[in-house]
Design a protein around this motif. Structure first.
Motif, mmCIF file in Angstrom:
data_model
loop_
_atom_site.group_PDB
_atom_site.id
_atom_site.type_symbol
_atom_site.label_atom_id
_atom_site.label_comp_id
_atom_site.label_asym_id
_atom_site.label_seq_id
_atom_site.Cartn_x
_atom_site.Cartn_y
_atom_site.Cartn_z
ATOM 1 N N LEU A 149 21.224 52.838 31.804
ATOM 2 C CA LEU A 149 21.528 52.821 33.323
ATOM 3 C C LEU A 149 21.039 51.774 34.166
ATOM 4 O O LEU A 149 21.228 50.569 33.658
ATOM 5 N N ALA A 150 21.738 51.410 35.320
ATOM 6 C CA ALA A 150 21.779 50.161 35.932
ATOM 7 C C ALA A 150 21.495 50.764 37.241
ATOM 8 O O ALA A 150 22.438 52.381 38.009
ATOM 9 N N ILE A 151 20.717 50.190 38.560
ATOM 10 C CA ILE A 151 21.001 50.040 39.954
ATOM 11 C C ILE A 151 21.746 49.096 40.967
ATOM 12 O O ILE A 151 21.787 47.968 40.406
ATOM 13 N N ASP A 152 22.462 49.896 41.637
ATOM 14 C CA ASP A 152 23.508 48.722 42.094
ATOM 15 C C ASP A 152 21.648 48.467 43.316
ATOM 16 O O ASP A 152 21.751 49.289 44.177
ATOM 17 N N GLY A 156 28.374 43.577 43.390
ATOM 18 C CA GLY A 156 28.966 45.509 42.937
ATOM 19 C C GLY A 156 29.736 45.983 41.678
ATOM 20 O O GLY A 156 29.763 47.384 41.847
ATOM 21 N N ASN A 157 30.008 45.213 41.584
ATOM 22 C CA ASN A 157 31.070 45.318 40.351
ATOM 23 C C ASN A 157 30.553 46.821 39.123
ATOM 24 O O ASN A 157 29.331 45.921 38.761
ATOM 25 N N LEU A 158 30.661 47.260 38.321
ATOM 26 C CA LEU A 158 30.901 48.298 37.430
ATOM 27 C C LEU A 158 30.912 47.299 36.054
ATOM 28 O O LEU A 158 31.919 47.694 36.003
ATOM 29 N N ASP A 181 34.912 48.286 40.377
ATOM 30 C CA ASP A 181 34.844 48.264 41.854
ATOM 31 C C ASP A 181 33.106 49.060 42.260
ATOM 32 O O ASP A 181 33.178 50.653 41.587
ATOM 33 N N ALA A 182 33.165 49.170 43.260
ATOM 34 C CA ALA A 182 31.834 49.419 44.030
ATOM 35 C C ALA A 182 32.005 51.040 44.298
ATOM 36 O O ALA A 182 31.131 52.133 44.099
ATOM 37 N N ASP A 183 33.226 50.871 44.327
ATOM 38 C CA ASP A 183 34.092 52.560 44.716
ATOM 39 C C ASP A 183 34.052 53.756 43.687
ATOM 40 O O ASP A 183 34.484 54.623 44.271
#
Length: 421
Positions: free
Chosen positions: A205-208, A265-267, A281-283
């Motif tokens: 899990l990860a949260i932006d 915000g990069n994953l 990217d965040a999208d």
């Protein structure tokens, strides 16, 4: 001569006297023995405390340290066992010696058995999910060494807890693939919500916290599921499902493990079976990837955890090689720590990694059942140390130069010619 009968019974007072002596002497011997053991243990504890963990750094001196070892966590400091069962009372000899009252009982401490996911709250407390104990350990990382637990059957119902993530309001997200859901706890550790939609085998899990995204790595689906971190509604999916962990194309996964988000915000996804790190990217658009299978520097053998430090470096926990490697965004290896073992900075069954806002790095490993804590030395801090060392060298050189110029010049004399007699 009359023979005396030596076999006749002793008087009663003799037996009573021996019993009294035995009762008085035995406790003294037991006390002495226990005192010796206590003294020996105290000496061992003193030696352990004398170990200066601050000397464990990477790279080795005289290079400027970039990673410092801090401490490790394995159990609580209360006297309880993993089941909470009361064990046997003290033996009669202990009670006779006065070392333990008849009402005292003892239990073993709660200890990490199969720790996995890790998270850190706003107060710096460390959360570790242990699927075998069926609890989430909450370690105070300060000097007080306080430990709390979120327990199965008491605070929530767990089957197999894996991933943890903490948002900026100290809400704790817990993935439980055994129940195919994610539990959400408030800052007081009370279960307040659950996510079930679209999940098959949720893990990492990860949260932006800026874009308010919750990322969930689903091992069975080979996808990263994206939810709104506030409404908990599904938003989109990254990757292709239904291919039985066979896809190797960029943007797809084969049993994805850990996930992390950077300041932009990069994953970042640890694509475990493909032995690579993928960046989006965040999208949710694929950006790049790096890594390949192997055991040399920069290679992976089942990467499971990933985390990002304040300088944007990518930390990857490798489950089979038991090492943590640090890369820049281009995939260039910067430094590596670890290897198989139980010493500080070594790992056995390394699974997860996280980095908090203070650049403290926490790892978990299964076989010794422990979490380890490191301190990342930032680029700015390393530059300051280099400047400090350069200034000290310049000062030393100037002092030596001044001392040399202040020394009196040596005089040379020509010996007089010998006179004739």
């Amino acid at each position: 001569m009359e023979m005396k009968n030596h076999n006749r019974p002793w008087p009663k007072w003799v037996g009573m006297g021996l019993a009294i002596v035995f009762a008085l002497v035995l406790p003294l011997g037991l006390r002495a023995d226990k005192k010796k053991k206590a003294d020996d243990q105290a000496a061992i504890d003193a030696k352990i405390k004398a170990i200066d963990y601050s000397n464990i750094v990477w790279p080795n001196p005289p290079a400027v340290a970039r990673i410092r070892y801090l401490k490790w966590y394995a159990s609580d400091n209360a006297v309880r066992n993993t089941k909470g069962d009361v064990q046997k009372k003290s033996a009669w000899m202990d009670r006779l010696a006065g070392t333990q009252s008849s009402d005292e009982v003892f239990k073993r401490p709660f200890e990490l058995l199969q720790p996995y996911g890790v998270a850190v709250d706003s107060q710096g407390n460390l959360y570790v999910a242990d699927q075998k104990v069926g609890a989430i350990f909450i370690f105070s990382t300060g000097e007080e060494k306080k430990v709390d637990l979120i327990k199965n059957g008491q605070h929530a119902h767990f089957v197999r807890i894996i991933g943890l993530a903490m948002d900026d309001d100290d809400r704790l997200f817990v993935s439980d693939p055994g129940l195919r859901h994610i539990l959400v706890f408030d800052k007081d550790h009370k279960a307040q919500d659950v996510i079930t939609e679209g999940l098959a085998d949720p893990g990492g899990l990860a949260i932006d916290t800026k874009n308010r995204f919750l990322y969930v790595a689903d091992v069975e689906l080979d996808q990263i599921l994206v939810y709104d971190a506030d409404t908990l509604k599904p938003l989109r999916k990254i990757g292709t499902a239904g291919k039985n962990h066979t896809l190797t194309t960029p943007g797809d996964f084969a049993r994805p493990g850990g996930v992390a988000v950077d300041a932009e915000g990069n994953l970042y996804v640890a694509d475990t079976l493909n032995n690579r790190i993928e960046i989006f990217d965040a999208d949710g658009q694929f950006v790049s990837q790096f890594g390949k299978a192997g055991d040399g520097p920069g290679y992976f053998s089942r990467p499971k955890g990933v985390a990002i430090d304040s300088d944007g470096h990518i930390w990857v926990a490798d489950g089979m090689q038991d090492r943590v490697q640090v890369f820049d965004k281009t995939g260039q290896l910067l430094i590596s720590i670890g290897g198989h073992g139980l010493m500080p900075g070594q790992f056995q069954g390394l699974v997860a990694i996280t980095i908090d806002k203070k650049d403290r790095v926490f790892t978990t490993e299964i076989y010794p059942g422990r979490a380890q804590e490191f301190q990342y030395v930032t680029d700015a801090q390393a530059d300051q140390e280099r400047e400090k060392r350069a200034a000290e060298r310049a000062k030393t050189a100037a002092a030596k130069s001044g001392a040399a110029s202040a020394a009196p010049a040596a005089t040379t004399t020509t010996p007089a010619a010998p006179t004739k007699p």
